[in-house]
Design an enzyme around this catalytic site. Sequence first.
Site, PDB file in Angstrom:
ATOM      1  N   GLU A 112       0.847  -0.811   0.193  1.00  0.00           N
ATOM      2  CA  GLU A 112       0.198  -0.101  -0.061  1.00  0.00           C
ATOM      3  C   GLU A 112       0.835   1.518   0.058  1.00  0.00           C
ATOM      4  O   GLU A 112       0.658   2.202  -0.842  1.00  0.00           O
ATOM      5  CB  GLU A 112      -0.942  -0.282   1.561  1.00  0.00           C
ATOM      6  N   HIS A 134      -4.418  -6.174 -10.614  1.00  0.00           N
ATOM      7  CA  HIS A 134      -3.730  -7.273  -9.830  1.00  0.00           C
ATOM      8  C   HIS A 134      -3.565  -8.278 -10.628  1.00  0.00           C
ATOM      9  O   HIS A 134      -2.908  -9.631  -9.946  1.00  0.00           O
ATOM     10  CB  HIS A 134      -5.042  -7.119  -9.160  1.00  0.00           C
TER      11      HIS A 134
HETATM   12 ZN   LIG Z   1      -2.368  -2.581  -5.091  1.00  0.00          ZN
END
Ligand SMILES: [Zn+2]
Length: 547
Positions: free
Chosen positions: A362, A449
């Site tokens: 993150e 992703h």
């Molecule tokens: Zn990410």
Amino acid sequence: MKRKLAAVAVLSATAMLTGVIQVSTSVAQASPAAPSLQAQAVQQHAAVVAVAKGQSGPIAKALALGDQEKLVAKDAIVDKDGTRHLRYERTYAGLPVIGGDLVVHQKADGAVKSVNKAVSAQITLPSLTPQIPADKAADQATGAVKSTVGVTVDSDESPIAGVHQTGKPELVVWATDGNPRLAYRTTVEGVRADGTPSSQILITDASSGKVLSTHEKIETAAGTGNGVFVGQVQLTTNQNGSQFELKDTTRGGQSTTDMNNGTSGSGSLFANPNNSFGDGTASNRESAAVDAQFGAATTWDFYKSTFSRNGIRNDGVGALSRVHYGSNYVNAFWSDDCFCMSYGDGNGDAAPLTEIDVAGHEMTHGVTAATAALNYSGESGGLNEATSDIMGTMVEFYANLPSNPPNYWIGELINLRGDGSPLRYMDQPSKDGQSADNWDPNVGNLDVHYSSGVANHFFYLLSEGSGAKTINGFNYNSPTADGSTLAGIGRDKAAQIWYRALTTYFTSTTDYAGARAATLSAASDLYGANSTEYNAVAATWTAVNVN
Ligand SMILES: [Zn+2]
């Protein structure tokens, strides 16, 4: 263009020489070890950015930009030999140019060596008057998010409720697709079905009203959780009267707050009189906070000791971690708006997502935003996600926790799938059932992703090589698309190459072919043009079908 570029050497040699000398000298003196020098390094970075700012006029001239175009300094890096990499955004007639970003590479004497542009098209607009009024553009943007028709958000993301526009549509120049034209930028907010906030930026054509692009600002780890992970660790806390706070003044003041299962505001700072936090169980509210605070501290230390980077934005400022975000929220996300990361408590609010590779993932989204700002869709989106997986993994290796032995898998402890398997695999990304091992022309259409798989696979192969091996007790078997056998150059060198490419050569529009070129430039800078490392980068991209 070559002739024009040569001219800047003269301009900058006269105007900027003092700045050059100051900057390169002070950078050489900096040592990452002593805390007192950290403030100095932050000042030096600010000084280099100031040099970039001062050069924006002469460089715009040297690049033959039009009268209406101006460069706005964003970031700058100075190598040990004085070579500078000045990163700019652009405006046209005072309007922000989306896709106008570029990096200028200069020798120590100010001569321009080369330029990386997000798009090479010349920007000339026949008119600055939009054909469509702003409120109509706003309607079209919110309508597009509601219907998701014609919107290029990740295909398998959940529908969004409570869709509403915030702020006013802003007139911009859209250049990302190489066809610069007048457009509106509109922000539309809402909430996804799993509770992740959504804040999308939509670009609509100011002539046709067509939605040209959407960009989700909330970048998630895409997951679910289980347990508390770091074990017994040391934390730097802050004494405030009789209370000790989860606030680390030695790392930019970064702190961890309790959202109390809410979703707005910055939460309440964890504090108690004992200076001891959590008990290792998820039922103790402080345990997840310990994971988050330790993850942030380790990520800070990793970037500092590995790349001499002072915090996410390289400005010495720490980020906020928010735990116990939402209810039954099975995800984690980074937001530039609050300069914070947020962690859900997972299913039944009993399984926080606070594993250290997620923390590193993150915070790395913040680093990417402060540097290349890779667009979060298409191939650049995959590279953005992969950068977070790569550095999240490097943070896990850096921490080297007995309770969480480091590996090339992502989120292997948070059990998001419910069967104990990792969220993602870097050695063979397709093992998750959805990620791409190798490049193909369709890769840019995958969820970011999953398109990240190509770069994750590249990073594993470059670090460790191909075939079956056991590392740190974990079994891997990494294939190559072309049947080649690769030896690997080690993860430390691979990470240096990736970071340099990210901060020095990537732009908002970099795709896989661009990443190959950028990492080759980075390897050449760091290890030499005909080095083993350079050749390994080339062979490894070929092994994941990026040519
Ligand atoms: Zn990410």
